[in-house]
Scaffold this active site. Structure first.
Site, short mmCIF file in Angstrom:
data_model
loop_
_atom_site.label_atom_id
_atom_site.label_comp_id
_atom_site.label_asym_id
_atom_site.label_seq_id
_atom_site.Cartn_x
_atom_site.Cartn_y
_atom_site.Cartn_z
CG ASP A 111 -52.84 24.62 -8.06
OD1 ASP A 111 -52.79 25.04 -6.89
OD2 ASP A 111 -53.65 23.75 -8.44
CG ASP A 309 -56.49 22.02 -11.71
OD1 ASP A 309 -56.08 22.73 -10.77
OD2 ASP A 309 -56.86 20.84 -11.56
CG ASP A 313 -55.14 27.37 -9.52
OD1 ASP A 313 -54.60 27.67 -8.44
OD2 ASP A 313 -55.37 26.19 -9.86
#
Length: 420
Positions: A111, A309, A313
């Protein structure tokens, strides 16, 4: 505790082998005893001691020396030491299965925001497309984002707060995941988000050429529109972590392919990916589609780890072969992941992969030595020595050999404590 109580797939291999090994050893012990009994009975071999005692000694020695204790210890001891060492290094591994799967990873998907970047974007510029005052644009935008948990929305709100701007009350507020927000301020409807949000609501002239210039600089643009037209756009930038660049270089040397997964537009994402040295970019992905992208990579035969995080996600972390959450991230991301990286230092990702490889190598060494001991020990316990020396293997010596095989396996596993 969970990691040490769960079995890695490689441990199930030892269980399957033991399932066949134990009855086989019992059969070999009975067979060896009966063979010697008939050899003695028909005077093929002469023994100085009581034949029954001789045969019983062989039977007991085979059973003792072939006891598969070392097989049972081979995997759990290595996993216990490996997960403990991981914890020392700031890597919390939730299961033996995750530790083993990490050894097979050939693709890592990151990410962007908060993982590869600092996760604290700043407002760089406000571009007004009519005569609206820039502070008024910031006031309207910040009012829309006052309760936002998205880093970009928070950055806009923080900018207004820093300038001591009083905010409007927003009515009929609506947040659209992966698009932006809609709300009414003083009876007028506003849209604040990405290009998809505006297109979905019939806004056509998006000043793409002007926005394109900022995106080529790696800046993210947030668009503000009313019901009729685009009013302004806000440019933001997030700082790329230096350790991210170093990590990507090291992962390439390990022949691991890297992807960056982001909701940003493709132009901005590619500029950032180029700075980082990322192999490939998956851009303009809505939160609910992140896990689908992971699934697509898996369907191509890739073994995928996902690093993230945020709340959005968590489905992707759960879908990946190994989900890795940054310890400073949200609780749901940490809960969804298989491995938690404590702190914000993502270079420990490579340490986790190397620890996994060292642990699996250690387990294979343990299994090899366990089989080796049994393969050498059974013929000796079965009377092979007697044919050459006239002496049987004492059951006490067989017991000592069996114990030493377990000690050697545990000692080999403890070598993982020296992992650096």
């Amino acid at each position: 505790e969970d990691a040490q109580m769960t079995k890695a797939p490689i441990a199930r291999l030892a269980d399957k082998v033991s399932l066949i090994f134990v009855p086989t050893v019992i059969f070999i012990a009975i067979f060896a005893a009966l063979l010697w009994w008939f050899l003695i009975k028909y005077n093929v071999v002469s023994v100085s001691q009581n034949p029954f005692e001789f045969v019983l000694t062989i039977f007991i020695s085979v059973l003792i020396i072939a006891c598969p204790c070392s097989l049972g210890l081979a995997t759990p001891t290595a996993i216990m030491v490996g997960t403990g060492k991981g914890a020392e290094l700031g890597i919390l591994i939730k299961s033996g299965e995750a530790l083993e799967k990490l050894n097979q990873i050939d693709t890592i998907v990151f990410d962007k925001t908060g993982t590869l970047t600092e996760g604290a974007p700043r407002v760089i510029d406000i571009v007004n497309l009519d005569n609206t005052d820039k502070n008024e644009i910031l006031k309207t935008s910040a009012s829309m984002e006052v309760n936002s948990e998205h880093p970009l929305g928070k950055a806009i709100y923080d900018e207004a707060k820093e300038k001591n701007i009083n905010l409007y009350d927003v009515k009929n507020f609506l947040s659209i995941s992966g698009r932006g927000v809609i709300g009414e301020i003083e009876g007028k409807k506003y849209l604040l988000g990405n290009k998809k949000l505006l297109i979905d609501n019939g806004i056509k002239d998006l000043h793409e050429e002007e926005i394109h210039k900022y995106e080529l600089q790696g800046k993210t643009t947030i668009l503000l529109a009313d019901e009729e037209k685009l009013i302004a756009f806000i440019t933001l930038a997030d700082v790329v972590r230096n350790e991210s660049i170093e990590l990507i270089k090291k992962l390439k040397k390990e022949n691991i392919k890297t992807y960056m997964l982001t909701g940003d537009n493709e132009r901005t994402a590619k500029v950032i990916a180029e700075k980082l040295g990322i192999d490939d970019v998956i851009a303009e992905v809505s939160p609910e589609d992140k896990y689908k992208k992971i699934k697509e990579l898996q369907e191509q035969g890739k073994k995928v780890a996902m690093v993230g995080d945020g709340i959005n996600d968590s489905p992707a972390l759960a879908q990946a072969d190994v989900g890795m959450a940054i310890g400073s991230g949200t609780d749901i991301a940490i809960e969804s992941a298989d491995i938690v990286l404590m702190g914000k230092d993502i270079e420990v990702i490579l340490t986790a992969i190397r620890l996994s490889r060292a642990t699996i190598k250690n387990i294979k060494e343990n299994l090899f030595w366990a089989f080796f001991y049994n393969s050498c020990g059974i013929p000796i316990a079965g009377g092979l020595l007697y044919l050459f020396t006239g002496h049987l293997l004492n059951p006490m010596i067989a017991g000592l050999a069996m114990g030493l095989s377990s000690v050697s396996v545990v000692s080999n596993a403890l070598r993982l404590k020296r992992f650096r």
